[in-house]
Scaffold this motif. Structure first.
Motif, PDB file in Angstrom:
ATOM      1  N   LYS A  86      -5.845  12.757   3.598  1.00 26.44           N
ATOM      2  CA  LYS A  86      -6.991  12.073   4.201  1.00 26.44           C
ATOM      3  C   LYS A  86      -7.519  10.967   3.285  1.00 26.44           C
ATOM      4  O   LYS A  86      -7.892   9.888   3.744  1.00 26.44           O
ATOM      5  CB  LYS A  86      -8.090  13.086   4.513  1.00 26.44           C
ATOM      6  N   ILE A  87      -7.540  11.238   1.985  1.00 29.16           N
ATOM      7  CA  ILE A  87      -7.960  10.206   1.030  1.00 29.16           C
ATOM      8  C   ILE A  87      -6.974   9.042   1.063  1.00 29.16           C
ATOM      9  O   ILE A  87      -7.363   7.859   1.020  1.00 29.16           O
ATOM     10  CB  ILE A  87      -8.070  10.796  -0.392  1.00 29.16           C
ATOM     11  N   ALA A  88      -5.675   9.355   1.170  1.00 28.10           N
ATOM     12  CA  ALA A  88      -4.651   8.308   1.231  1.00 28.10           C
ATOM     13  C   ALA A  88      -4.832   7.430   2.460  1.00 28.10           C
ATOM     14  O   ALA A  88      -4.633   6.208   2.402  1.00 28.10           O
ATOM     15  CB  ALA A  88      -3.258   8.934   1.229  1.00 28.10           C
ATOM     16  N   ILE A  89      -5.210   8.018   3.581  1.00 29.76           N
ATOM     17  CA  ILE A  89      -5.431   7.237   4.798  1.00 29.76           C
ATOM     18  C   ILE A  89      -6.601   6.278   4.597  1.00 29.76           C
ATOM     19  O   ILE A  89      -6.548   5.114   5.012  1.00 29.76           O
ATOM     20  CB  ILE A  89      -5.691   8.175   5.994  1.00 29.76           C
ATOM     21  N   VAL A  90      -7.658   6.767   3.930  1.00 23.55           N
ATOM     22  CA  VAL A  90      -8.823   5.917   3.681  1.00 23.55           C
ATOM     23  C   VAL A  90      -8.438   4.702   2.841  1.00 23.55           C
ATOM     24  O   VAL A  90      -8.795   3.558   3.164  1.00 23.55           O
ATOM     25  CB  VAL A  90      -9.951   6.711   2.993  1.00 23.55           C
ATOM     26  N   TYR A  91      -7.691   4.936   1.745  1.00 28.16           N
ATOM     27  CA  TYR A  91      -7.374   3.763   0.926  1.00 28.16           C
ATOM     28  C   TYR A  91      -6.258   2.909   1.540  1.00 28.16           C
ATOM     29  O   TYR A  91      -6.146   1.726   1.228  1.00 28.16           O
ATOM     30  CB  TYR A  91      -7.116   4.119  -0.547  1.00 28.16           C
ATOM     31  N   ALA A  92      -5.452   3.473   2.451  1.00 22.14           N
ATOM     32  CA  ALA A  92      -4.487   2.647   3.177  1.00 22.14           C
ATOM     33  C   ALA A  92      -5.212   1.667   4.096  1.00 22.14           C
ATOM     34  O   ALA A  92      -4.782   0.517   4.256  1.00 22.14           O
ATOM     35  CB  ALA A  92      -3.534   3.525   3.982  1.00 22.14           C
ATOM     36  N   VAL A  93      -6.308   2.106   4.698  1.00 15.41           N
ATOM     37  CA  VAL A  93      -7.131   1.201   5.497  1.00 15.41           C
ATOM     38  C   VAL A  93      -7.714   0.105   4.605  1.00 15.41           C
ATOM     39  O   VAL A  93      -7.801  -1.066   5.000  1.00 15.41           O
ATOM     40  CB  VAL A  93      -8.252   1.985   6.216  1.00 15.41           C
ATOM     41  N   GLY A  94      -8.096   0.483   3.381  1.00 20.66           N
ATOM     42  CA  GLY A  94      -8.576  -0.512   2.425  1.00 20.66           C
ATOM     43  C   GLY A  94      -7.521  -1.557   2.113  1.00 20.66           C
ATOM     44  O   GLY A  94      -7.835  -2.751   1.981  1.00 20.66           O
ATOM     45  N   MET A  95      -6.268  -1.127   2.003  1.00 20.59           N
ATOM     46  CA  MET A  95      -5.165  -2.069   1.775  1.00 20.59           C
ATOM     47  C   MET A  95      -5.102  -3.125   2.879  1.00 20.59           C
ATOM     48  O   MET A  95      -5.028  -4.338   2.617  1.00 20.59           O
ATOM     49  CB  MET A  95      -3.822  -1.328   1.749  1.00 20.59           C
ATOM     50  N   ILE A  96      -5.106  -2.651   4.120  1.00 17.95           N
ATOM     51  CA  ILE A  96      -4.942  -3.538   5.264  1.00 17.95           C
ATOM     52  C   ILE A  96      -6.111  -4.519   5.357  1.00 17.95           C
ATOM     53  O   ILE A  96      -5.915  -5.722   5.569  1.00 17.95           O
ATOM     54  CB  ILE A  96      -4.802  -2.713   6.556  1.00 17.95           C
ATOM     55  N   CYS A  97      -7.334  -4.010   5.171  1.00 16.37           N
ATOM     56  CA  CYS A  97      -8.512  -4.880   5.225  1.00 16.37           C
ATOM     57  C   CYS A  97      -8.484  -5.909   4.095  1.00 16.37           C
ATOM     58  O   CYS A  97      -8.753  -7.103   4.316  1.00 16.37           O
ATOM     59  CB  CYS A  97      -9.787  -4.043   5.135  1.00 16.37           C
ATOM     60  N   GLY A  98      -8.150  -5.452   2.893  1.00 16.53           N
ATOM     61  CA  GLY A  98      -8.151  -6.352   1.747  1.00 16.53           C
ATOM     62  C   GLY A  98      -7.133  -7.461   1.868  1.00 16.53           C
ATOM     63  O   GLY A  98      -7.440  -8.643   1.621  1.00 16.53           O
TER      64      GLY A  98
END
Length: 408
Positions: free
Chosen positions: A257-269
């Protein structure tokens, strides 16, 4: 709103080209990440240890420069479109053959061949996309294009969740052959690069020796910059799950779940910073993202609570992949026009080759920087390494060239 306006400004050929290049990189990343989910069953079936199986990842990364050179040369000599189609079919067939590998030696050979295909796709796709798009739209679509890597990771997780419980690890690699169908779309809807078409006569006199003689220093600079970039991404991602489980005590479900959160951060960034580079400059936003990433290290790795750790992971990957979102457009603008099929991909993959052992190096350092309980200190190791990496990126970006808005 500006992003939507830029997308609407594309004509059908430009939209089709960008979609094909984005999907090519996304599906390439999907095929790469499938193996990372099944180290244990693969090791069990072949009677190997997990470290021995993880060498398949290393050998894939090490072969990527060869693929960038081979398919880049083909792209500069014969156009971007046909070599891109050949490359997609090649890595899809290799992925399918992996599902039927009879022994571990054959398995490693096929992962090496897959590395050649993976190395070829990015350079061809990035050059075809950047040469086909209008100049004002390059920054935004560079950021989106690069995040195909993050989308590929999310797709791999989805395929693993659906396919593995029913068909096992070999079924994953059968599913991984599906990118070959993308060739049908490219064949029907994607035209050749208009820039390459205009310079067709120059392409006939392609000379690799001239690339090294006249632009060797620029290639070395690009490779050094990409080495730092790959240490930044691998250094903040590859051992982060291990850190969460071993040092912070999270179980696999919480880690996912933490990985999904920072994967979304990747896409946004990647999308946002890539767009900002069109107005603020390529080097300036890279430096800004690196400075912010360095300042975020305490929140990212030493946060006292889960909520703060989530925020740190999201913001760190926003900055890391934000800087990465500039890479496709920056390398293509720096590239000599007659070598644009070869230069960006080769610089990128040489940097990837140099950083192929980043995870192993950090794991080795963690064994030496042990915590108070005598366990490997992943947090301290990752914090120190990334601090130096961010400083290197700031320095390299500051002294390097920039050709923002260059007409192709």
């Amino acid at each position: 709103m500006e992003a939507l306006r830029l997308f609407k400004s594309l004509n059908p050929a430009q939209r089709n080209t960008f979609i094909a290049c984005f999907l090519g990189w996304t599906l390439d990343a999907l095929d790469f990440f499938l193996l990372t989910f099944v180290f244990v069953p693969v090791a069990h079936d072949f009677g190997r240890t997990i470290p021995q199986v993880t060498f398949a990842i290393t050998i894939t990364l090490m072969m990527r420069p060869l693929g960038a050179f081979i398919f880049g040369w083909l792209g500069d000599r014969f156009g971007r479109r046909i070599p891109l189609m050949i490359d997609i079919v090649f890595y899809s067939v290799v992925e399918l053959l992996t599902a039927f590998a009879p022994n571990f030696g054959t398995f490693l050979l096929l992962r090496a061949l897959f590395g050649i295909g993976m190395g070829g796709e990015w350079g061809l796709g990035a050059s075809l996309a950047m040469e086909s798009l209008p100049t004002p739209a390059r920054g935004l679509f560079s950021g989106i294009l690069q995040q195909g890597y993050a989308f590929g990771y999310l797709l791999a997780a989805l395929v693993y969740w659906i396919v593995f419980p029913i068909f096992g690890w070999r079924g994953l690699f059968v599913a991984g052959a599906l990118p070959a169908l993308l060739v049908i779309y490219i064949r029907a809807h994607v035209p050749e690069s208009p820039v390459w078409e205009r310079n067709r006569a120059v392409a006939k006199s392609f000379d690799l020796r001239r690339l090294l003689k006249e632009h060797g220093a620029l290639l070395i600079y690009g490779a050094l910059l990409m080495t730092a970039f790959n240490y930044m991404s691998h250094g903040t991602q590859d051992l982060y799950a291990t850190y969460l489980e071993k040092q912070r005590g999270f179980d696999p479900d919480q880690t996912s779940k933490i990985a999904i959160v920072y994967a979304v951060g990747m896409i946004c960034g990647g999308t946002i910073v890539g767009y900002l580079s069109q107005h603020w400059g390529r080097r300036r936003v890279i430096i800004l993202a690196a400075i912010c990433g360095m300042l975020l290290i305490p929140l990212w790795i030493f946060a006292p609570s889960t909520a703060l750790l989530l925020a740190g992971g999201f913001l760190m990957q926003f900055m890391v992949q934000g800087a990465w979102g500039v890479v496709p457009v920056h390398l293509n603008e720096l590239s000599p026009g007659e070598f644009r099929g070869t230069f960006p991909g080769l610089a990128y993959q040489l940097g990837n080759f140099a950083a192929a052992y980043a995870a192993q190096q950090q794991a080795w350092l963690a064994d030496h920087f042990r915590d108070a309980n005598g366990n490997p200190n992943y947090a301290l190791t990752m914090a120190l390494v990334e601090c130096f990496v961010f400083l290197a990126i700031i320095l390299l970006a500051a002294i390097g060239p920039e050709k923002r808005g260059r007409e192709f």
